[in-house]
Design a protein around this motif. Structure first.
Motif, mmCIF file in Angstrom:
data_model
loop_
_atom_site.group_PDB
_atom_site.id
_atom_site.type_symbol
_atom_site.label_atom_id
_atom_site.label_comp_id
_atom_site.label_asym_id
_atom_site.label_seq_id
_atom_site.Cartn_x
_atom_site.Cartn_y
_atom_site.Cartn_z
ATOM 1 N N ARG A 1 1.069 -1.412 -0.239
ATOM 2 C CA ARG A 1 0.118 0.080 -0.121
ATOM 3 C C ARG A 1 0.893 1.310 0.294
ATOM 4 N NH1 ARG A 1 -3.581 1.058 5.123
ATOM 5 N NH2 ARG A 1 -1.802 1.563 5.767
ATOM 6 N N ASN A 2 2.003 0.938 0.938
ATOM 7 C CA ASN A 2 2.511 2.471 1.070
ATOM 8 C C ASN A 2 3.562 2.457 -0.142
ATOM 9 O OD1 ASN A 2 1.886 2.956 3.586
ATOM 10 N ND2 ASN A 2 3.662 1.946 4.575
ATOM 11 N N TRP B 1 1.069 8.811 -6.401
ATOM 12 C CA TRP B 1 0.648 11.013 -6.280
ATOM 13 C C TRP B 1 1.361 11.429 -7.324
ATOM 14 C CZ3 TRP B 1 -3.168 8.248 -3.650
ATOM 15 C CH2 TRP B 1 -3.569 8.531 -2.691
ATOM 16 N N HIS C 1 2.902 5.737 6.670
ATOM 17 C CA HIS C 1 1.406 6.087 6.510
ATOM 18 C C HIS C 1 1.195 4.112 7.059
ATOM 19 C CE1 HIS C 1 1.419 8.195 3.166
ATOM 20 N NE2 HIS C 1 0.359 8.846 3.190
ATOM 21 N N ILE D 1 0.861 4.364 -2.773
ATOM 22 C CA ILE D 1 0.380 5.827 -2.416
ATOM 23 C C ILE D 1 1.281 6.843 -3.385
ATOM 24 C CG2 ILE D 1 0.801 7.257 -0.371
ATOM 25 C CD1 ILE D 1 -1.172 5.480 0.949
ATOM 26 N N HIS D 2 3.355 6.110 -2.194
ATOM 27 C CA HIS D 2 3.963 7.192 -3.336
ATOM 28 C C HIS D 2 4.592 7.381 -4.449
ATOM 29 C CE1 HIS D 2 5.697 7.055 0.596
ATOM 30 N NE2 HIS D 2 5.985 5.644 0.851
#
Length: 564
Positions: free
Chosen positions: A14-15, A22, A564, A18-19
């Motif tokens: 997940r992390n 975005w 996160h 996200i990185h």
């Protein structure tokens, strides 16, 4: 070699999702597998000397893409010397701290540092030394020469000169104001050998720029060429893992001191180089400036020590041509961001105008190094720039006229009982006292003496002065008055003895009597909150570079914990 940024972008959890998500926004599919190069950009409309750096950043960006990296514009704290009050020096350490933390906090593999105005290059070098990611500097460059009534104007230097002529009654105020629109002819920083030009040269002498870049005029298209090459080189630095810690060695700082003398550079370089060395962990002291700079000839005939301006120096061959003549004084072991020694880069640099870059056999001055003075008035040391001083005043005995603050100076200057032998003393203007150590050390002279033709007097303070300024001015007295230094106990009428060849500065008062006097503390800063309080509580003295005590050294580039 896995890139540092992979600790943000690699993986399928997940992390990392996200990185990447975005940051994707139209980037190539392999963007997250390339070196991520941050362009630390000090462009700001309120820093007029750096206002063109967005254009420079675009050329850096093109160079990074061309070399296979990913360029990332990163606006950082910008400090404009001409506008920021009480002094830009108050925020140099804050700018360095903020930049360092942003470099460490973000998915960055390498850095291109864009600076120009006085404090921007020092703060970026301090940050880069502390985070120790591969980095190089692209200086923003000086402005072109302005002219007024057919005469070249040196910005800064001629402000001080012309304003004194107005006070002397030899220049009309209307003419003085007319010169204002002529002085700043183009984009870029000061065109004298002020602090901005000096620190660009220091960055090159330290090995932190592409050789030949410092001093390229801001409007010159070759600056954009250098910026493009800097972007390409930043990617290469990451691939070779060449970091500031391998470049910012003691040898590099000693090379910078030699360079400082040969170019007639600003005394402000002393506090900035000490601060950068403190971040890099390189051994450097105030006395190194005297030991290493002593005997180095002044080769550059440039304001404020000489006649010409920065675009003349560039035309004449630039910094490489200067260093070519003193290559035997440079340490050949100090490498640059190219991975090759500085001495190798200047081995064949020609001089095209011997009137601007003087031959070593015929220097402007035979001994131009910054002189470090000590004595009962400056037990921690003080500095003077002999190249900008009046030779007849380098040995002087005179009666002190003491001012307790800048406001006190302005209120009483033209009413004090002074003659040309008097010594003007200003206190309360050091790092803690002002706060921030402003550029007020080149005190104006009393109007009645100006009217008699006097244009220089011995002046002593715990302040700094602009690199564009001149005169027999003793600066950076340490400890400052607000830190308990002897300057707080000097009184009007005390005999002051200056001996620059003997490297001494003293007040001719018995030590016991001086120590028994109560210190004058009126006018010292006493902030209650915010950055000013943090600064006053933790700032080091001038002989240690005016960094904050908890910022010296390096924290490296270790990746922080996940967000996160």
């Amino acid at each position: 070699m896995p890139f540092r940024s992979a600790q943000w972008y690699s993986g399928d959890d997940r992390n990392s999702y996200i990185h990447r998500a975005w940051m994707r926004r139209g980037a190539p599919a392999d963007a997250f597998e390339r070196p991520q190069i941050a362009i630390a950009n000090t462009a700001s409309d309120l820093t007029p000397c750096n206002a063109h750096l967005d254009e420079v950043a675009r050329s850096v960006r093109d160079g990074v893409w061309a070399a296979g990296g990913v360029p990332l514009n990163l606006p950082v704290v910008s400090l404009g010397e001409t506008n920021v009050r009480p002094t830009a020096m108050l925020w140099r350490n804050l700018a360095a701290m903020a930049a360092e933390e942003m470099f460490r906090a973000n998915p960055i593999d390498g850095l291109v540092l864009l600076g120009g105005c006085d404090k921007t290059i020092p703060s970026l070098l301090m940050a880069a030394a502390s985070v120790d990611l591969p980095a190089l500097v692209v200086p923003g460059g000086p402005m072109l020469t302005g002219h007024f009534q057919g005469i070249p104007l040196g910005c800064g230097t001629d402000v001080w000169r012309l304003s004194e002529e107005v006070r002397a009654g030899t220049l009309g105020r209307a003419d003085f104001l007319d010169s204002e629109s002529s002085m700043i002819r183009s984009r870029g920083h000061c065109n004298t050998m002020g602090t901005a030009s000096t620190m660009a040269c220091m960055a090159e002498a330290l090995g932190m720029t592409l050789p030949g870049t410092a001093g390229t005029p801001a409007p010159d298209s070759r600056l954009l060429e250098h910026a493009h090459a800097g972007g390409r080189l930043a990617v290469d630095l990451v691939l070779r893992d060449l970091r500031p810690s391998a470049i910012l060695t003691r040898a590099a700082f000693l090379n910078a001191i030699v360079t400082l003398a040969a170019i007639g550079g600003s005394t402000n370089a002393v506090v900035h180089l000490l601060a950068v060395a403190g971040r890099a962990g390189a051994e450097l002291s105030l006395d190194d400036f005297d030991r290493t700079g002593s005997g180095v000839p002044l080769l550059v005939d440039l304001q404020p020590a000489g006649r010409h301006l920065m675009d003349d120096l560039f035309r004449a061959g630039g910094l490489p041509a200067v260093l070519h003549q003193i290559a035997d004084l440079l340490d050949p072991g100090a490498v640059t961001v190219t991975g090759r020694p500085l001495t190798e880069h200047v081995a064949h640099a020609p001089t095209w105008d011997g009137g601007v870059i003087r031959p070593r056999a015929d220097p402007l001055l035979p001994d131009a190094g910054i002189a470090v003075l000590r004595g009962n008035l400056a037990p921690g040391g003080a500095v003077i720039k002999p190249a900008a001083a009046s030779p007849e005043l380098l040995r002087h005995h005179g009666r002190a006229i003491v001012f307790d603050s800048v406001e006190d100076l302005h209120a009483r200057l033209d009413t004090v009982d002074a003659d040309e032998s008097s010594v003007l003393v200003l206190r309360g203007c050091g790092p803690k006292g002002y706060p921030g150590m402003p550029e007020v050390g080149n005190l104006p002279l009393p109007a009645k003496l100006l009217a008699r033709g006097v244009r220089d007097m011995v002046r002593i303070s715990d302040a700094r002065m602009s690199g564009t300024a001149y005169g027999t001015v003793v600066l950076h007295v340490a400890p400052e008055a607000a830190a308990g230094g002897p300057l707080a106990r000097v009184r009007t009428g005390d005999p002051i003895v200056l001996d620059v060849p003997g490297r001494t500065l003293r007040v001719d008062v018995p030590d016991a009597e001086l120590a028994a006097r109560p210190p004058v503390t009126a006018g010292f800063a006493r902030p209650a909150r915010g950055w000013e309080k943090l600064y006053v509580d933790h700032v080091l003295q001038a002989d240690r570079g005016c960094d904050l005590d908890f910022l010296t050294g390096s924290s490296g580039s270790a990746v922080p914990r996940e967000s996160h």
